[in-house]
Design a protein around this motif. Structure first.
Motif, mmCIF file in Angstrom:
data_model
loop_
_atom_site.group_PDB
_atom_site.id
_atom_site.type_symbol
_atom_site.label_atom_id
_atom_site.label_comp_id
_atom_site.label_asym_id
_atom_site.label_seq_id
_atom_site.Cartn_x
_atom_site.Cartn_y
_atom_site.Cartn_z
ATOM 1 N N UNK A 93 79.566 75.917 9.281
ATOM 2 C CA UNK A 93 79.797 75.230 8.006
ATOM 3 C C UNK A 93 80.000 73.736 8.222
ATOM 4 N N UNK A 94 80.811 73.391 9.214
ATOM 5 C CA UNK A 94 81.065 71.979 9.499
ATOM 6 C C UNK A 94 79.785 71.266 9.940
ATOM 7 N N UNK A 95 78.987 71.936 10.784
ATOM 8 C CA UNK A 95 77.735 71.348 11.226
ATOM 9 C C UNK A 95 76.779 71.161 10.056
ATOM 10 N N UNK A 96 76.727 72.141 9.162
ATOM 11 C CA UNK A 96 75.839 72.053 7.998
ATOM 12 C C UNK A 96 76.220 70.870 7.119
ATOM 13 N N UNK A 97 77.503 70.697 6.882
ATOM 14 C CA UNK A 97 77.969 69.582 6.048
ATOM 15 C C UNK A 97 77.612 68.244 6.691
ATOM 16 N N UNK A 98 77.826 68.125 7.996
ATOM 17 C CA UNK A 98 77.539 66.872 8.699
ATOM 18 C C UNK A 98 76.042 66.564 8.688
ATOM 19 N N UNK A 99 75.207 67.572 8.938
ATOM 20 C CA UNK A 99 73.763 67.358 8.956
ATOM 21 C C UNK A 99 73.228 67.019 7.574
ATOM 22 N N UNK A 100 73.751 67.665 6.548
ATOM 23 C CA UNK A 100 73.339 67.342 5.178
ATOM 24 C C UNK A 100 73.640 65.886 4.857
#
Length: 202
Positions: free
Chosen positions: A46-53
């Motif tokens: 989830x954290x990676x997804x938010x950062x990449x977005x």
């Protein structure tokens, strides 16, 4: 005295829990901590997804800015808002590059529900509508850039600057924007795919 010693044994024989069975005390069913690693992986994805977005959105905004600059040049050139010696007519590669807004829209549409299909469409269309026109543009402008370098002659200008120099600079920036956009999109796609697979296993 013997009755006290045999009490835990008799309770165990009846299938009842002994007060000495666990030092940690009673635990609620389903909270034994066995899924701790799974929860940690979900939080990490989830954290990676938010950062990449967030990174992809910044790149999309930069791409939209480039798109608006080219659109403004086309409007000025075709509507003759300024003389052509101030703002040159667009090169041929700029027209198909206007379609590069489509991958950006697909990318933004994929974010709310982590839609893998839209993200894949964004990556494919980036290659077709963004990267391909830029490659073609580099080849189209190369003879004019070569002439400018060898003989110092330029016949098209944008506010006093050589048009081929300005557009090559724009191409270099755009290539980096789309390159990083594809890189982060691939990482985001992998993160979403892994998260989906883990949900299916769960």
């Amino acid at each position: 005295m013997s009755s006290w010693l045999t009490l835990p044994i008799s309770l165990a024989g009846l299938g009842l829990p002994s007060t000495m069975a666990s030092r940690a005390g009673p635990r609620a069913e389903g909270t034994d901590g066995s899924d701790y690693q799974h929860r940690e992986r979900v939080a990490s994805h989830y954290q990676m997804s938010v950062a990449l977005k967030s990174e992809i959105k910044k790149l999309i905004y930069m791409q939209v800015a480039i798109w608006l600059l080219l659109l403004a040049q086309m409007c000025v050139g075709h509507l003759k808002l300024l003389p052509h010696d101030q703002v040159a007519m667009p090169y041929q590669w700029e027209y198909p590059y206007l379609l590069s807004i489509i991958p950006s829209l697909f990318g933004l549409m994929s974010f709310p529900r982590n839609n893998i299909s839209y993200l894949v469409l964004s990556m494919i269309s980036t290659g077709l509508f963004s990267v391909a026109p830029l490659i073609y543009g580099s080849m189209e402008m190369f003879p004019m850039a070569q002439q400018l370098y060898r003989h110092g002659k330029a016949y098209r200008f944008i506010f006093g600057f050589s048009a081929v120099s300005v557009m090559y600079l724009l191409v270099v920036v755009a290539v980096q924007v789309h390159g990083w956009q594809l890189y982060y999109s691939k990482k985001l796609l992998d993160s979403w795919f892994t998260s989906t697979q883990e949900k299916k296993k769960k």
